[in-house]
Design a protein around this motif. Sequence first.
Motif, short mmCIF file in Angstrom:
data_model
loop_
_atom_site.label_atom_id
_atom_site.label_comp_id
_atom_site.label_asym_id
_atom_site.label_seq_id
_atom_site.Cartn_x
_atom_site.Cartn_y
_atom_site.Cartn_z
N SER A 49 15.45 -39.37 -44.48
CA SER A 49 16.50 -38.95 -43.81
C SER A 49 17.63 -38.52 -45.16
O SER A 49 17.50 -38.88 -46.13
N HIS A 50 18.30 -37.67 -44.63
CA HIS A 50 19.52 -37.41 -45.55
C HIS A 50 20.82 -36.72 -44.60
O HIS A 50 20.56 -36.49 -43.39
N ARG A 51 21.70 -36.78 -45.43
CA ARG A 51 23.03 -36.01 -44.63
C ARG A 51 23.39 -35.08 -45.85
O ARG A 51 23.64 -35.52 -47.03
N LYS A 76 25.14 -28.68 -38.54
CA LYS A 76 24.91 -29.73 -37.95
C LYS A 76 24.03 -30.87 -38.83
O LYS A 76 23.73 -31.87 -38.75
N CYS A 77 23.69 -30.17 -40.12
CA CYS A 77 22.82 -30.95 -41.17
C CYS A 77 24.10 -32.00 -41.84
O CYS A 77 23.82 -32.73 -42.62
N ASN A 78 25.56 -31.69 -41.52
CA ASN A 78 26.51 -32.45 -42.07
C ASN A 78 26.87 -33.54 -40.94
O ASN A 78 27.92 -34.53 -41.59
N GLY A 115 23.52 -38.49 -40.14
CA GLY A 115 22.16 -38.00 -40.92
C GLY A 115 21.10 -37.66 -39.89
O GLY A 115 21.30 -37.37 -38.70
N HIS A 116 20.05 -37.33 -40.62
CA HIS A 116 18.70 -36.75 -39.75
C HIS A 116 17.51 -36.84 -40.70
O HIS A 116 17.65 -36.99 -41.64
N GLY A 117 16.53 -36.86 -40.14
CA GLY A 117 15.13 -36.83 -40.60
C GLY A 117 14.29 -35.80 -40.89
O GLY A 117 14.50 -34.78 -40.15
N HIS A 118 13.45 -35.87 -41.97
CA HIS A 118 12.34 -34.81 -42.11
C HIS A 118 10.88 -35.38 -42.49
O HIS A 118 10.87 -36.38 -43.20
N ASN A 119 9.95 -34.61 -41.90
CA ASN A 119 8.74 -35.04 -42.45
C ASN A 119 8.26 -33.83 -43.26
O ASN A 119 7.90 -32.95 -42.98
N GLU A 155 7.87 -28.55 -48.19
CA GLU A 155 8.11 -27.80 -46.88
C GLU A 155 9.02 -28.91 -46.21
O GLU A 155 8.75 -30.11 -46.05
N GLU A 156 10.12 -28.32 -45.77
CA GLU A 156 11.19 -29.09 -44.94
C GLU A 156 10.81 -29.30 -43.49
O GLU A 156 10.74 -30.20 -42.78
N THR A 157 10.63 -27.98 -42.97
CA THR A 157 10.10 -27.83 -41.57
C THR A 157 8.93 -26.85 -41.54
O THR A 157 8.57 -26.38 -42.72
#
Length: 139
Positions: free
Chosen positions: A14-16, A33-35, A39-43, A127-129
């Motif tokens: 996760s990150h913010r 929205k990434c602020n 926070g939120h997560g990525h695979n 790769e983030e998304t």
Amino acid sequence: MIAYFGRRYTLSASHRLHCDALTDDQNRAAYGKCNNPHGHGHNYIIEVLVGGPVDPETGMVINLVDLDAVVRTRILDRFDHANLNLDPLFTAQVPTTENLCSEVFRLLKDALPTVPQQLRLEYVRVEETENNFFQCYNL
Ligand code: NI
């Protein structure tokens, strides 16, 4: 002749995206929205490409077991299922995927075995998304 070996790894974190030097409004404008404070997560998918001569005895550029061990100890053990904002590497820089990619490159470059072969970390791709990826090259 140089041959290349590539391998992919997955990493969930996760990150913010927030820069302390900017105001709240500036942060929202920069990161949208990434602020979000929660926070939120990525695979993330981390792709590593190593180049070097093929070892005449083993027939390999690098043993994938050795590469896996380096990636596991230096990258996955550190960042998988972690909050990137809490890592010391990201206290003075925003944990964007550009910065994550560059730190992964540096950590792996420093740890890659260069004996007996002269191995070279050619690039790290994160790769983030499905639609976003970042790459750092050994120039
Ligand atoms: Ni994100």
